[in-house]
Design an enzyme around this catalytic site. Sequence first.
Site, PDB file in Angstrom:
ATOM      1  N   CYS A   1       0.704  -1.227   0.264  1.00 43.39           N
ATOM      2  CA  CYS A   1       0.124  -0.034   0.386  1.00 43.39           C
ATOM      3  C   CYS A   1       1.149   0.891  -0.129  1.00 43.39           C
ATOM      4  O   CYS A   1       0.481   2.324   0.993  1.00 43.39           O
ATOM      5  CB  CYS A   1      -1.132  -0.385   0.720  1.00 43.39           C
ATOM      6  SG  CYS A   1      -1.846  -1.592   1.293  1.00 43.39           S
TER       7      CYS A   1
ATOM      8  N   PRO B   1       1.569   7.749  -1.797  1.00 40.37           N
ATOM      9  CA  PRO B   1       1.635   8.467  -3.062  1.00 40.37           C
ATOM     10  C   PRO B   1       3.371   7.789  -2.523  1.00 40.37           C
ATOM     11  O   PRO B   1       4.076   8.892  -2.954  1.00 40.37           O
ATOM     12  CB  PRO B   1       1.368   9.523  -3.080  1.00 40.37           C
ATOM     13  CG  PRO B   1       1.233   9.848  -1.607  1.00 40.37           C
ATOM     14  CD  PRO B   1       0.699   8.491  -0.488  1.00 40.37           C
ATOM     15  N   GLY B   2       4.399   6.881  -2.018  1.00 39.09           N
ATOM     16  CA  GLY B   2       5.099   7.148  -1.580  1.00 39.09           C
ATOM     17  C   GLY B   2       6.095   7.451  -0.781  1.00 39.09           C
ATOM     18  O   GLY B   2       7.408   7.382  -0.855  1.00 39.09           O
TER      19      GLY B   2
ATOM     20  N   LYS C   1       6.944   7.305   2.341  1.00 40.71           N
ATOM     21  CA  LYS C   1       7.365   6.061   2.846  1.00 40.71           C
ATOM     22  C   LYS C   1       8.039   4.805   2.303  1.00 40.71           C
ATOM     23  O   LYS C   1      10.189   4.829   2.614  1.00 40.71           O
ATOM     24  CB  LYS C   1       6.966   4.586   3.764  1.00 40.71           C
ATOM     25  CG  LYS C   1       6.111   5.689   4.705  1.00 40.71           C
ATOM     26  CD  LYS C   1       4.367   4.614   5.777  1.00 40.71           C
ATOM     27  CE  LYS C   1       4.608   5.243   6.183  1.00 40.71           C
ATOM     28  NZ  LYS C   1       3.080   6.475   5.427  1.00 40.71           N
TER      29      LYS C   1
ATOM     30  N   ASP D   1       0.492  -1.329  -5.224  1.00 37.76           N
ATOM     31  CA  ASP D   1      -0.385  -0.481  -4.925  1.00 37.76           C
ATOM     32  C   ASP D   1      -1.208  -1.357  -5.581  1.00 37.76           C
ATOM     33  O   ASP D   1      -1.011  -1.373  -6.914  1.00 37.76           O
ATOM     34  CB  ASP D   1      -0.028   1.026  -4.371  1.00 37.76           C
ATOM     35  CG  ASP D   1      -1.081   1.766  -3.725  1.00 37.76           C
ATOM     36  OD1 ASP D   1      -1.314   2.338  -2.453  1.00 37.76           O
ATOM     37  OD2 ASP D   1      -2.730   1.725  -4.298  1.00 37.76           O
TER      38      ASP D   1
ATOM     39  N   ASP E   1       1.069   0.035   5.748  1.00 32.33           N
ATOM     40  CA  ASP E   1       0.494   1.140   5.899  1.00 32.33           C
ATOM     41  C   ASP E   1      -0.946   0.703   5.133  1.00 32.33           C
ATOM     42  O   ASP E   1      -1.326   1.209   4.525  1.00 32.33           O
ATOM     43  CB  ASP E   1       1.126   2.995   4.860  1.00 32.33           C
ATOM     44  CG  ASP E   1       0.186   3.617   5.615  1.00 32.33           C
ATOM     45  OD1 ASP E   1      -0.586   3.789   6.248  1.00 32.33           O
ATOM     46  OD2 ASP E   1       1.025   4.614   4.852  1.00 32.33           O
TER      47      ASP E   1
ATOM     48  N   CYS F   1      -3.032   5.310   9.427  1.00 26.98           N
ATOM     49  CA  CYS F   1      -3.529   6.830   9.908  1.00 26.98           C
ATOM     50  C   CYS F   1      -4.816   7.218  10.739  1.00 26.98           C
ATOM     51  O   CYS F   1      -5.732   8.397  10.078  1.00 26.98           O
ATOM     52  CB  CYS F   1      -2.865   7.932   9.255  1.00 26.98           C
ATOM     53  SG  CYS F   1      -3.956   7.794   7.097  1.00 26.98           S
TER      54      CYS F   1
END
Length: 436
Positions: free
Chosen positions: A256, A259-260, A262, A279, A324, A377
Amino acid sequence: MSQIASHPSGKQLNLRAQVVKTLLAVQNGQSLSSVLNQHIKLVNDKDRGLYHELVLGCLRQWYSLKQVALPLLAKPLDNQALETCLYVGLYQLLCTRTAAHAAISETVNAAKQLGFESMSGLVNAVLRRATRESETFYDVLETSHGLPSWLFKRLKKDWPEHLEQLSQELKYAAPLTLRVNTRQVSRDEYLAILHEEGIEARACQISEVGIVLEQSVHIPDLPGFEAGGFSVQDEHAQLCATLLPSLSGKIVIDACAAPGGKTAHILERDEPKQLIALDHDEKRLKRVTENLERLDLAAPFVHIVTADATTWQAEEKADCIILDAPCSAIGVLRRHPDIRLLRQSTDIAQTVELQKQILNNMWQQLKVGGTLLYITCSILKAENEQQMVDFFANHSNAKEVKIEADWGIEQILGRQLLPQTGQGDGFYYCRIEKTA
């Protein structure tokens, strides 16, 4: 829902009417990000700042504005567009410096333009009364928890001692935070560059590579943007890389990944043997590619893969998996205030089930002795602590590696960060080792 009378040309609608149309799209289930670009094209350049403020502000204060509006109406309006006009008017009167006469006349005109000529007198009367009694209504706005009732109940159950502060924190905007690309520049050096340019900024408290910008800026205009000197990333999200062992020479999966943020942070810090950024959303994966290219981190050992994390199989088991997980995103409500209206109580059980499926599948892709870092989150225990309690109950080969830290709140398993003024959003972390 009430039908808005069609208007000959969108361009002739005044700013408040454009704001109402955007807010109606969100009420009808569209995310703000999906409609914003299209809607803002109809707004004059000079008005775009105010358009943003009114849309985001109304979404942040939506349920508080509802509470203010209720006693002002003899009976419920049963008309989405008119109610939205009232909220936009009340928000201007109670939360902005817009002159009262301008706020009222422009909002009344918006009601007329949207086809509610006959009801515009009601909008006028309600807003005039709010102006006369603004102190009272301002108090209602301040003290209201401002959350949909289902979410308020959940937070009351999950965080009774933090409830009042939490509901207030979630009403405000989150700070704009950068993560410095330490392959190019140190945090102190970049802070000095910003200060030289006259940009107010300070070092983050927890993240050692984070900087909080204390004034609004256009990100692409910041020094070093094109050269990849930094990324935009929440302070609490930046903690991910600090919780991982050294990944140099290792096989790593960022499940997942879009948008990158991590993926990029790992590559700024370590040199894995292989990094798979996975993803299911091909469009969002394009942003991973763009970000890595801008940061000068693209490499032959980085593989960007469009696949479903519930079923995807790795060719070779990984030393480390960063998961994530998809979640309700209640922890990032400050950045995405449309979640207040979009998220429903029934979504939570579905999300928990999806997380479970991804966890079970990704666990199969991990080597014995490897680490899985579970992240959301969210601030809902069902998606975090409880999800982990269930996972450990069903996986005897899983062992928690405690996160020793002076941030966040220790849970039965893992650590929870709550949104904080001037700091990061709501994030949950749990570190798991595969023992057999």
